[in-house]
Design an enzyme around this catalytic site. Structure first.
Site, PDB file in Angstrom:
ATOM      1  N   CYS A   1      54.095  40.956  55.495  1.00  0.00           N
ATOM      2  CA  CYS A   1      53.615  39.709  56.093  1.00  0.00           C
ATOM      3  C   CYS A   1      53.919  38.502  55.216  1.00  0.00           C
ATOM      4  CB  CYS A   1      52.108  39.770  56.322  1.00  0.00           C
ATOM      5  SG  CYS A   1      51.583  41.051  57.449  1.00  0.00           S
TER       6      CYS A   1
ATOM      7  N   HIS B   1      50.527  43.407  65.022  1.00  0.00           N
ATOM      8  CA  HIS B   1      51.934  43.038  64.829  1.00  0.00           C
ATOM      9  C   HIS B   1      52.711  44.329  64.570  1.00  0.00           C
ATOM     10  CE1 HIS B   1      51.352  38.633  63.232  1.00  0.00           C
ATOM     11  NE2 HIS B   1      51.901  38.593  64.436  1.00  0.00           N
TER      12      HIS B   1
HETATM   13  N1  ARG Z   1      45.865  36.144  59.859  1.00  0.00           N
HETATM   14  C1  ARG Z   1      47.205  36.320  60.297  1.00  0.00           C
HETATM   15  C2  ARG Z   1      47.244  36.495  61.811  1.00  0.00           C
HETATM   16  O1  ARG Z   1      46.384  37.162  62.334  1.00  0.00           O
HETATM   17  C3  ARG Z   1      47.868  37.473  59.604  1.00  0.00           C
HETATM   18  C4  ARG Z   1      49.325  37.610  59.869  1.00  0.00           C
HETATM   19  C5  ARG Z   1      49.931  38.803  59.197  1.00  0.00           C
HETATM   20  N2  ARG Z   1      51.333  38.815  59.292  1.00  0.00           N
HETATM   21  C6  ARG Z   1      52.097  39.841  59.700  1.00  0.00           C
HETATM   22  N3  ARG Z   1      53.379  39.745  59.593  1.00  0.00           N
HETATM   23  N4  ARG Z   1      51.577  40.911  60.224  1.00  0.00           N
HETATM   24  O2  ARG Z   1      48.090  35.990  62.489  1.00  0.00           O
END
Ligand code: ARG
Length: 283
Positions: free
Chosen positions: A257, A159
């Site tokens: 996150c 991300h």
């Molecule tokens: N386990 C989640 C995923 O892989 C974590 C998300 C983390 N969020 C972020 N904004 N980077 O989607």
């Protein structure tokens, strides 16, 4: 924010998630409560969405959508495990008040502020693992913003908010920090040209998700493990506020996150300033 009531690692959709590493649920909740209290102690208001059983990643509220100028767009998730979160966040955004005046209908795959980071008057938009390029066009049209597509190439930084931090959107250009190696050569060139004064993060900073920050332009909330980045932030006049989110790291997330920023339609600036000062006086 969404409390990690049902947080767990029960599937693996990013390299941080390991089914063999147990999550300490009560510790996760205590760490999350501490983050929330830290925001409040710094004068920020925190709204909370009800967690939904069976959606262990819902704690990562940043992925629920994006809100700019009172306009909201809910997420459309990449993986089936997270897809129902989109509807939960959409319902919340529709009912929230919180200065949200309209809700756009997403047709393309986007993971909210995980990949869509407002940097002053442009939207920095990640792609490569989750949010699609088509979604970038959708976001540009809905918000009437210039969208800068940035291609992520390292699966650990899946991300945009794991590889790039907006530290101050009020400067021109915005003040950002990022890990160069997380981006394609073309995106590295784009970032270097737009942000010649950016803070360049080290692989060590990024490897503890140190770039996953929330900043109010002065205080930068981030993991206490990214000590090198803390130093560089101080050199640039920011106040790093370190928090321990080690349990949430097991899902591949940190401070940013866990936080969806609500940017209301119009807030008279004097009201905001007063509220912040009052809160600070009390803290
Ligand atoms: N386990 C989640 C995923 O892989 C974590 C998300 C983390 N969020 C972020 N904004 N980077 O989607």
């Amino acid at each position: 924010m969404c409390p990690p009531t049902y947080f767990d690692v029960v599937y693996e959709i990013n390299p941080w998630m390991d089914l063999g590493v147990p999550v300490d649920a009560s510790r996760a909740l205590a760490q999350w409560e501490h983050l929330r209290a830290t925001y409040e102690a710094h004068g920020h208001r925190v709204d909370v969405i009800d967690p939904v059983p069976g959606l262990p990643d819902m704690v990562y509220a940043a992925n629920g959508g994006v809100v700019v100028g009172g306009r909201a767009l809910a997420a459309r998730f990449t993986y089936p495990e997270r897809r129902p979160e989109g509807a939960a966040y959409e319902r919340w955004l529709a009912a929230a008040g919180a200065g949200i005046t309209s809700l756009g209908q997403a047709t393309e795959q986007n993971e909210g502020e995980g990949d869509l980071l407002l940097a002053g008057d442009v939207m920095l938009a990640g792609t490569g693992f989750r949010t699609s390029r088509a979604a970038h066009a959708e976001v540009a049209a809905l918000f009437g913003l210039e969208v800068v597509t940035l291609e992520l190439v390292d699966p650990r930084y899946y991300h945009l908010d794991t590889a790039l931090a907006v530290l101050d959107g009020g400067t021109s250009p915005a003040t950002i920090a990022y890990l160069r190696e997380a981006f394609s050569p073309a995106s590295q060139a784009e970032l270097a040209e737009r942000y010649p004064d950016a803070v360049l993060a080290t692989p060590e900073d990024a490897a503890v998700l140190g770039l996953n920050v929330v900043s109010d332009g002065r205080h930068v909330f981030l993991t206490d493990r990214a000590t090198g980045l803390h130093d560089r932030l101080r050199e640039r006049g920011f106040e790093p506020v370190g928090v321990d989110l080690s349990e949430l790291l097991k899902g591949g997330g940190s401070v940013k996150c866990c936080t969806l920023e609500l940017r209301p339609a119009t807030v008279p600036s004097t009201t905001t300033t007063t509220a912040v000062l009052d809160e600070e006086a009390r803290a």
